[in-house]
Design a protein around this motif. Structure first.
Motif, PDB file in Angstrom:
ATOM      1  N   PRO A 284       0.829  -1.210   0.000  1.00 53.09           N
ATOM      2  CA  PRO A 284       0.000   0.000   0.000  1.00 53.09           C
ATOM      3  C   PRO A 284       0.866   1.263   0.000  1.00 53.09           C
ATOM      4  O   PRO A 284       1.882   1.329   0.675  1.00 53.09           O
ATOM      5  N   ARG A 285       0.422   2.276  -0.758  1.00 54.03           N
ATOM      6  CA  ARG A 285       1.209   3.504  -0.909  1.00 54.03           C
ATOM      7  C   ARG A 285       0.676   4.666  -0.099  1.00 54.03           C
ATOM      8  O   ARG A 285       1.268   5.740  -0.092  1.00 54.03           O
ATOM      9  N   ASN A 286      -0.449   4.472   0.580  1.00 52.45           N
ATOM     10  CA  ASN A 286      -0.980   5.508   1.459  1.00 52.45           C
ATOM     11  C   ASN A 286      -1.884   4.845   2.487  1.00 52.45           C
ATOM     12  O   ASN A 286      -2.187   3.639   2.404  1.00 52.45           O
ATOM     13  N   GLY A 287      -2.308   5.623   3.486  1.00 47.14           N
ATOM     14  CA  GLY A 287      -3.100   5.069   4.569  1.00 47.14           C
ATOM     15  C   GLY A 287      -4.427   4.497   4.125  1.00 47.14           C
ATOM     16  O   GLY A 287      -4.879   3.460   4.631  1.00 47.14           O
ATOM     17  N   MET A 288      -5.080   5.154   3.171  1.00 47.60           N
ATOM     18  CA  MET A 288      -6.381   4.676   2.699  1.00 47.60           C
ATOM     19  C   MET A 288      -6.239   3.322   2.005  1.00 47.60           C
ATOM     20  O   MET A 288      -7.041   2.407   2.225  1.00 47.60           O
ATOM     21  N   GLU A 289      -5.226   3.188   1.183  1.00 42.31           N
ATOM     22  CA  GLU A 289      -4.991   1.913   0.508  1.00 42.31           C
ATOM     23  C   GLU A 289      -4.663   0.822   1.516  1.00 42.31           C
ATOM     24  O   GLU A 289      -5.143  -0.315   1.401  1.00 42.31           O
ATOM     25  N   ALA A 290      -3.858   1.142   2.528  1.00 45.01           N
ATOM     26  CA  ALA A 290      -3.491   0.166   3.552  1.00 45.01           C
ATOM     27  C   ALA A 290      -4.715  -0.299   4.336  1.00 45.01           C
ATOM     28  O   ALA A 290      -4.889  -1.496   4.610  1.00 45.01           O
ATOM     29  N   ALA A 291      -5.601   0.652   4.710  1.00 49.24           N
ATOM     30  CA  ALA A 291      -6.814   0.289   5.439  1.00 49.24           C
ATOM     31  C   ALA A 291      -7.710  -0.602   4.580  1.00 49.24           C
ATOM     32  O   ALA A 291      -8.312  -1.569   5.077  1.00 49.24           O
ATOM     33  N   GLY A 292      -7.790  -0.283   3.291  1.00 51.19           N
ATOM     34  CA  GLY A 292      -8.595  -1.096   2.392  1.00 51.19           C
ATOM     35  C   GLY A 292      -8.076  -2.507   2.264  1.00 51.19           C
ATOM     36  O   GLY A 292      -8.848  -3.477   2.314  1.00 51.19           O
ATOM     37  N   VAL A 293      -6.765  -2.656   2.114  1.00 48.78           N
ATOM     38  CA  VAL A 293      -6.169  -3.990   1.987  1.00 48.78           C
ATOM     39  C   VAL A 293      -6.377  -4.789   3.274  1.00 48.78           C
ATOM     40  O   VAL A 293      -6.621  -6.011   3.231  1.00 48.78           O
ATOM     41  N   ALA A 294      -6.317  -4.122   4.428  1.00 52.26           N
ATOM     42  CA  ALA A 294      -6.555  -4.814   5.697  1.00 52.26           C
ATOM     43  C   ALA A 294      -7.979  -5.352   5.768  1.00 52.26           C
ATOM     44  O   ALA A 294      -8.221  -6.492   6.208  1.00 52.26           O
ATOM     45  N   LEU A 295      -8.954  -4.544   5.331  1.00 55.63           N
ATOM     46  CA  LEU A 295     -10.346  -5.009   5.306  1.00 55.63           C
ATOM     47  C   LEU A 295     -10.531  -6.154   4.310  1.00 55.63           C
ATOM     48  O   LEU A 295     -11.293  -7.096   4.560  1.00 55.63           O
ATOM     49  N   ILE A 296      -9.859  -6.071   3.173  1.00 48.54           N
ATOM     50  CA  ILE A 296      -9.918  -7.152   2.185  1.00 48.54           C
ATOM     51  C   ILE A 296      -9.404  -8.454   2.785  1.00 48.54           C
ATOM     52  O   ILE A 296     -10.014  -9.515   2.621  1.00 48.54           O
ATOM     53  N   ALA A 297      -8.271  -8.381   3.502  1.00 51.11           N
ATOM     54  CA  ALA A 297      -7.707  -9.576   4.133  1.00 51.11           C
ATOM     55  C   ALA A 297      -8.679 -10.155   5.163  1.00 51.11           C
ATOM     56  O   ALA A 297      -8.843 -11.382   5.259  1.00 51.11           O
ATOM     57  N   LEU A 298      -9.343  -9.277   5.935  1.00 50.12           N
ATOM     58  CA  LEU A 298     -10.323  -9.736   6.920  1.00 50.12           C
ATOM     59  C   LEU A 298     -11.488 -10.441   6.231  1.00 50.12           C
ATOM     60  O   LEU A 298     -11.957 -11.502   6.677  1.00 50.12           O
ATOM     61  N   ALA A 299     -11.966  -9.865   5.128  1.00 51.14           N
ATOM     62  CA  ALA A 299     -13.081 -10.460   4.397  1.00 51.14           C
ATOM     63  C   ALA A 299     -12.701 -11.818   3.812  1.00 51.14           C
ATOM     64  O   ALA A 299     -13.495 -12.765   3.842  1.00 51.14           O
ATOM     65  N   VAL A 300     -11.493 -11.924   3.281  1.00 53.77           N
ATOM     66  CA  VAL A 300     -11.026 -13.200   2.725  1.00 53.77           C
ATOM     67  C   VAL A 300     -10.987 -14.271   3.810  1.00 53.77           C
ATOM     68  O   VAL A 300     -11.428 -15.415   3.603  1.00 53.77           O
ATOM     69  N   ALA A 301     -10.477 -13.905   4.990  1.00 54.72           N
ATOM     70  CA  ALA A 301     -10.422 -14.865   6.093  1.00 54.72           C
ATOM     71  C   ALA A 301     -11.828 -15.295   6.523  1.00 54.72           C
ATOM     72  O   ALA A 301     -12.088 -16.485   6.741  1.00 54.72           O
ATOM     73  N   PHE A 302     -12.755 -14.335   6.610  1.00 53.82           N
ATOM     74  CA  PHE A 302     -14.126 -14.656   7.028  1.00 53.82           C
ATOM     75  C   PHE A 302     -14.821 -15.545   6.001  1.00 53.82           C
ATOM     76  O   PHE A 302     -15.470 -16.540   6.361  1.00 53.82           O
ATOM     77  N   LEU A 303     -14.694 -15.212   4.715  1.00 54.72           N
ATOM     78  CA  LEU A 303     -15.355 -16.003   3.680  1.00 54.72           C
ATOM     79  C   LEU A 303     -14.773 -17.413   3.594  1.00 54.72           C
ATOM     80  O   LEU A 303     -15.500 -18.377   3.336  1.00 54.72           O
ATOM     81  N   SER A 304     -13.480 -17.533   3.811  1.00 53.42           N
ATOM     82  CA  SER A 304     -12.847 -18.864   3.825  1.00 53.42           C
ATOM     83  C   SER A 304     -13.423 -19.703   4.959  1.00 53.42           C
ATOM     84  O   SER A 304     -13.798 -20.870   4.770  1.00 53.42           O
TER      85      SER A 304
END
Length: 313
Positions: A123-143
């Motif tokens: 991630p190149r900025n805070g907004m992108e980093a927060a988004g990627v963190a939420l994506i990782a959480l969603a991937v873990a939950f859906l798995s």
């Protein structure tokens, strides 16, 4: 029009087209062997694009063939990625399979950066980093939801369904990792002067051979279809496969890998809507919850990624 803007347009086109393709695959492979389908569609695609590039830009074909190691790596990665995709979408809910695969891409880009791989990026900025963190959480939950049986569809009976679900989730995540690596490899060969059309055609020959071998020995065989039905399915496959992959190849030439991986994360809700319209897969509240988390993360990450890309150019 500036190259980054063109890249974003091509990237969004890829996401919408690929989402339609993904839902189509989930249904069509109940009727025809994925190996027969893959062999016919990609053989036609390879011959068409390589033949056209050879006639119109033979120097690009020669430039690609002058780098056999890179070309082989692209073919191996593309073949493994497609096989993982084609199997996962048959085992678990299409929206979940796509979401896990797409979510793996920004995670893979960050992992490659940490490993020192050229082309990887975090991630190149805070907004992108927060988004990627939420994506990782969603991937873990859906798995977890898929393995626990909370999603709309898992192939197999109740006794083996958790293992089928685990296999589908693993293949979907692996497909996203492989696809990110494929983007990096395609960007490397693009920088040598090989155009999108030539790269597009040259990345599938190995998969064509694998699919042809699988079809010949009867892997994933289905009830026989007549020639007209096969021709119709193949024609639809070409319409649904070629445009998104070509749009992706154009995107690869215009945007960095991390931006492409984040844009791809916008696809799951398109798939979920199409999946509901199609009606093949039952509605699952857990899937919707996971997608809601994912979509919030994807919007944040995409906004941050596109902004960073436009400012960098």
């Amino acid at each position: 029009m500036r190259a980054p803007v063109q890249g974003v347009i091509w990237g969004v086109a890829f996401v919408v087209l690929e989402s339609t393709q993904f839902v189509f695959f989930g249904g069509v492979f109940r009727r025809i062997s994925s190996f027969v389908f893959g062999f016919l569609v990609f053989a036609i695609t390879t011959l068409g694009f390589v033949g056209w590039a050879w006639v119109t830009a033979p120097g690009q074909i020669r430039a690609a063939l002058a780098r056999p190691g890179l070309l082989l790596a692209i073919n191996v990665t593309a073949a493994l990625s497609w096989l993982a995709l084609l199997i996962s979408v048959q085992l678990i809910e299409p929206a979940v399979a796509y979401t896990i695969g797409a979510g793996a891409m920004p995670i893979a880009a960050l992992l490659f950066q940490r490993l020192g791989v050229s082309g990887g990026a975090g991630p190149r900025n805070g907004m992108e980093a927060a988004g990627v963190a939420l994506i990782a959480l969603a991937v873990a939950f859906l798995s977890l939801a898929t393995v626990m049986g909370w999603s709309g569809f898992v192939r197999g009976d109740l006794q083996i369904a958790p293992w089928i679900a685990l296999a589908g989730v693993s293949l979907a995540f692996g497909e996203g990792m492989l696809f990110t690596w494929l983007l990096i490899l395609c960007q490397r060969i693009d920088r040598t002067g090989v155009g999108p059309g030539a790269i597009f055609g040259l990345r599938f020959p190995l998969y064509v051979l694998i699919a042809g071998a699988g079809a010949a020995v009867g892997l994933d065989s289905k009830a026989p279809l007549d020639a007209v039905e096969i021709a119709l399915l193949v024609a639809l496959g070409l319409l649904l496969i070629v445009p998104p992959l070509y749009a992706l190849q154009r995107t690869v030439a215009l945007l960095p890998t991390v931006t492409i991986s984040v844009l791809t994360a916008l696809g799951p809700f398109v798939i979920f809507v199409l999946q509901m319209v199609e009606g093949r897969v039952a509605y699952a509240p857990a899937t919707l919850l996971g997608l809601a988390i994912y979509f919030a993360g994807a919007l944040l990450a995409a906004y941050g990624a596109v902004g960073a890309t436009l400012r960098a150019r």
